[in-house]
Motif scaffolding. Structure first.
Motif, PDB file in Angstrom:
ATOM      1  N   MET A  31      30.728  32.134  29.451  1.00 33.81           N
ATOM      2  CA  MET A  31      32.053  32.175  28.828  1.00 33.81           C
ATOM      3  C   MET A  31      33.057  31.370  29.663  1.00 33.81           C
ATOM      4  SD  MET A  31      31.601  33.864  26.072  1.00 33.81           S
ATOM      5  CE  MET A  31      33.239  34.251  25.519  1.00 33.81           C
ATOM      6  N   GLN A  32      32.949  31.446  30.971  1.00 32.81           N
ATOM      7  CA  GLN A  32      33.843  30.653  31.819  1.00 32.81           C
ATOM      8  C   GLN A  32      33.534  29.163  31.693  1.00 32.81           C
ATOM      9  OE1 GLN A  32      33.749  32.678  35.713  1.00 32.81           O
ATOM     10  NE2 GLN A  32      35.924  33.028  35.312  1.00 32.81           N
ATOM     11  N   CYS A  33      32.279  28.811  31.572  1.00 29.03           N
ATOM     12  CA  CYS A  33      31.913  27.404  31.368  1.00 29.03           C
ATOM     13  C   CYS A  33      32.477  26.873  30.055  1.00 29.03           C
ATOM     14  CB  CYS A  33      30.397  27.234  31.384  1.00 29.03           C
ATOM     15  SG  CYS A  33      29.665  27.395  33.011  1.00 29.03           S
ATOM     16  N   CYS A  34      32.682  27.758  29.090  1.00 26.24           N
ATOM     17  CA  CYS A  34      33.252  27.370  27.795  1.00 26.24           C
ATOM     18  C   CYS A  34      34.777  27.272  27.842  1.00 26.24           C
ATOM     19  CB  CYS A  34      32.843  28.367  26.710  1.00 26.24           C
ATOM     20  SG  CYS A  34      31.104  28.278  26.301  1.00 26.24           S
ATOM     21  N   GLY A  35      35.378  27.658  28.964  1.00 23.19           N
ATOM     22  CA  GLY A  35      36.814  27.487  29.104  1.00 23.19           C
ATOM     23  C   GLY A  35      37.641  28.743  29.223  1.00 23.19           C
ATOM     24  N   PHE A  36      37.025  29.904  29.103  1.00 27.55           N
ATOM     25  CA  PHE A  36      37.778  31.146  29.269  1.00 27.55           C
ATOM     26  C   PHE A  36      38.102  31.335  30.745  1.00 27.55           C
ATOM     27  CE2 PHE A  36      35.622  31.763  25.275  1.00 27.55           C
ATOM     28  CZ  PHE A  36      36.607  32.347  24.486  1.00 27.55           C
ATOM     29  N   ARG A  37      39.355  31.597  31.051  1.00 29.71           N
ATOM     30  CA  ARG A  37      39.758  31.728  32.450  1.00 29.71           C
ATOM     31  C   ARG A  37      39.343  33.068  33.036  1.00 29.71           C
ATOM     32  NH1 ARG A  37      45.457  30.689  35.514  1.00 29.71           N
ATOM     33  NH2 ARG A  37      44.697  31.515  37.470  1.00 29.71           N
ATOM     34  N   SER A  38      39.417  34.113  32.252  1.00 34.71           N
ATOM     35  CA  SER A  38      39.170  35.459  32.738  1.00 34.71           C
ATOM     36  C   SER A  38      38.179  36.146  31.801  1.00 34.71           C
ATOM     37  CB  SER A  38      40.498  36.219  32.763  1.00 34.71           C
ATOM     38  OG  SER A  38      40.341  37.499  33.271  1.00 34.71           O
ATOM     39  N   MET A  89      45.961  46.771  29.014  1.00 32.54           N
ATOM     40  CA  MET A  89      46.108  45.325  28.830  1.00 32.54           C
ATOM     41  C   MET A  89      47.400  44.968  28.103  1.00 32.54           C
ATOM     42  SD  MET A  89      44.307  42.434  29.217  1.00 32.54           S
ATOM     43  CE  MET A  89      44.275  40.804  28.532  1.00 32.54           C
ATOM     44  N   PHE A  90      47.749  45.762  27.098  1.00 35.21           N
ATOM     45  CA  PHE A  90      48.892  45.428  26.266  1.00 35.21           C
ATOM     46  C   PHE A  90      50.077  46.374  26.449  1.00 35.21           C
ATOM     47  CE2 PHE A  90      45.082  43.767  24.126  1.00 35.21           C
ATOM     48  CZ  PHE A  90      45.384  42.424  24.239  1.00 35.21           C
ATOM     49  N   HIS A 148      45.193  36.809  32.609  1.00 36.13           N
ATOM     50  CA  HIS A 148      44.087  36.988  33.564  1.00 36.13           C
ATOM     51  C   HIS A 148      44.421  38.075  34.581  1.00 36.13           C
ATOM     52  CE1 HIS A 148      46.595  34.132  35.815  1.00 36.13           C
ATOM     53  NE2 HIS A 148      45.999  34.592  36.903  1.00 36.13           N
ATOM     54  N   GLU A 149      45.680  38.255  34.909  1.00 32.69           N
ATOM     55  CA  GLU A 149      46.066  39.357  35.793  1.00 32.69           C
ATOM     56  C   GLU A 149      46.037  40.681  35.045  1.00 32.69           C
ATOM     57  OE1 GLU A 149      49.764  38.726  37.815  1.00 32.69           O
ATOM     58  OE2 GLU A 149      49.163  36.733  38.499  1.00 32.69           O
ATOM     59  N   ARG A 150      46.449  40.650  33.801  1.00 31.06           N
ATOM     60  CA  ARG A 150      46.420  41.869  32.988  1.00 31.06           C
ATOM     61  C   ARG A 150      45.001  42.389  32.828  1.00 31.06           C
ATOM     62  NH1 ARG A 150      50.326  41.271  27.777  1.00 31.06           N
ATOM     63  NH2 ARG A 150      52.200  40.568  28.843  1.00 31.06           N
ATOM     64  N   ARG A 209      43.629  44.150  35.988  1.00 31.79           N
ATOM     65  CA  ARG A 209      44.257  45.463  36.163  1.00 31.79           C
ATOM     66  C   ARG A 209      43.776  46.444  35.088  1.00 31.79           C
ATOM     67  NH1 ARG A 209      49.378  44.001  37.507  1.00 31.79           N
ATOM     68  NH2 ARG A 209      48.676  44.164  39.643  1.00 31.79           N
ATOM     69  N   ALA A 210      43.628  45.957  33.860  1.00 34.24           N
ATOM     70  CA  ALA A 210      43.168  46.827  32.773  1.00 34.24           C
ATOM     71  C   ALA A 210      41.750  47.325  33.020  1.00 34.24           C
ATOM     72  CB  ALA A 210      43.247  46.081  31.444  1.00 34.24           C
ATOM     73  N   LEU A 211      40.881  46.456  33.530  1.00 35.66           N
ATOM     74  CA  LEU A 211      39.517  46.892  33.850  1.00 35.66           C
ATOM     75  C   LEU A 211      39.550  47.926  34.967  1.00 35.66           C
ATOM     76  CD1 LEU A 211      36.489  46.730  33.394  1.00 35.66           C
ATOM     77  CD2 LEU A 211      36.423  44.886  35.091  1.00 35.66           C
TER      78      LEU A 211
END
Length: 91
Positions: free
Chosen positions: A17-24, A48-49, A59-61, A64-66
């Motif tokens: 997923m990160q290789c596909c461009g997702f930062r977090s 998260m919300f 990516h910070e949210r 912290r949410a996890l």
């Protein structure tokens, strides 16, 4: 491909997923117990919300949410092997 690498080497889904461009990316090291899913996801999304995190990058949210979701599992006396497998990858 680098020298000595295996062409059909397995790639962990979170790394893909990160290789596909997702930062977090949030993932697991192995399969999770079905019983933990509803509570984990509800706590994760609520954190998260939440308004407390307004203005913070996603990516910070997500990190912290996890953390909040795993803490809730631990508070509910879920055994170690069921909460330790959750991971957060951030680029």
């Amino acid at each position: 491909m680098t020298e000595g690498s295996i062409a059909d080497e397995a790639l962990h889904l979170t790394a893909a997923m990160q290789c596909c461009g997702f930062r977090s990316v949030v993932g697991t090291m192995w399969g999770m117990a079905d019983a933990d899913g509803p509570d984990l996801v509800e706590t994760f999304h609520r954190s998260m919300f939440s308004n407390k995190q307004a203005g913070k990058p996603y990516h910070e949210r997500s990190a912290r949410a996890l953390r909040d979701a795993v803490r809730r599992l631990r508070k509910n006396q879920v055994p170690l092997e069921r909460w330790v497998n959750f991971v957060h990858y951030d680029a």
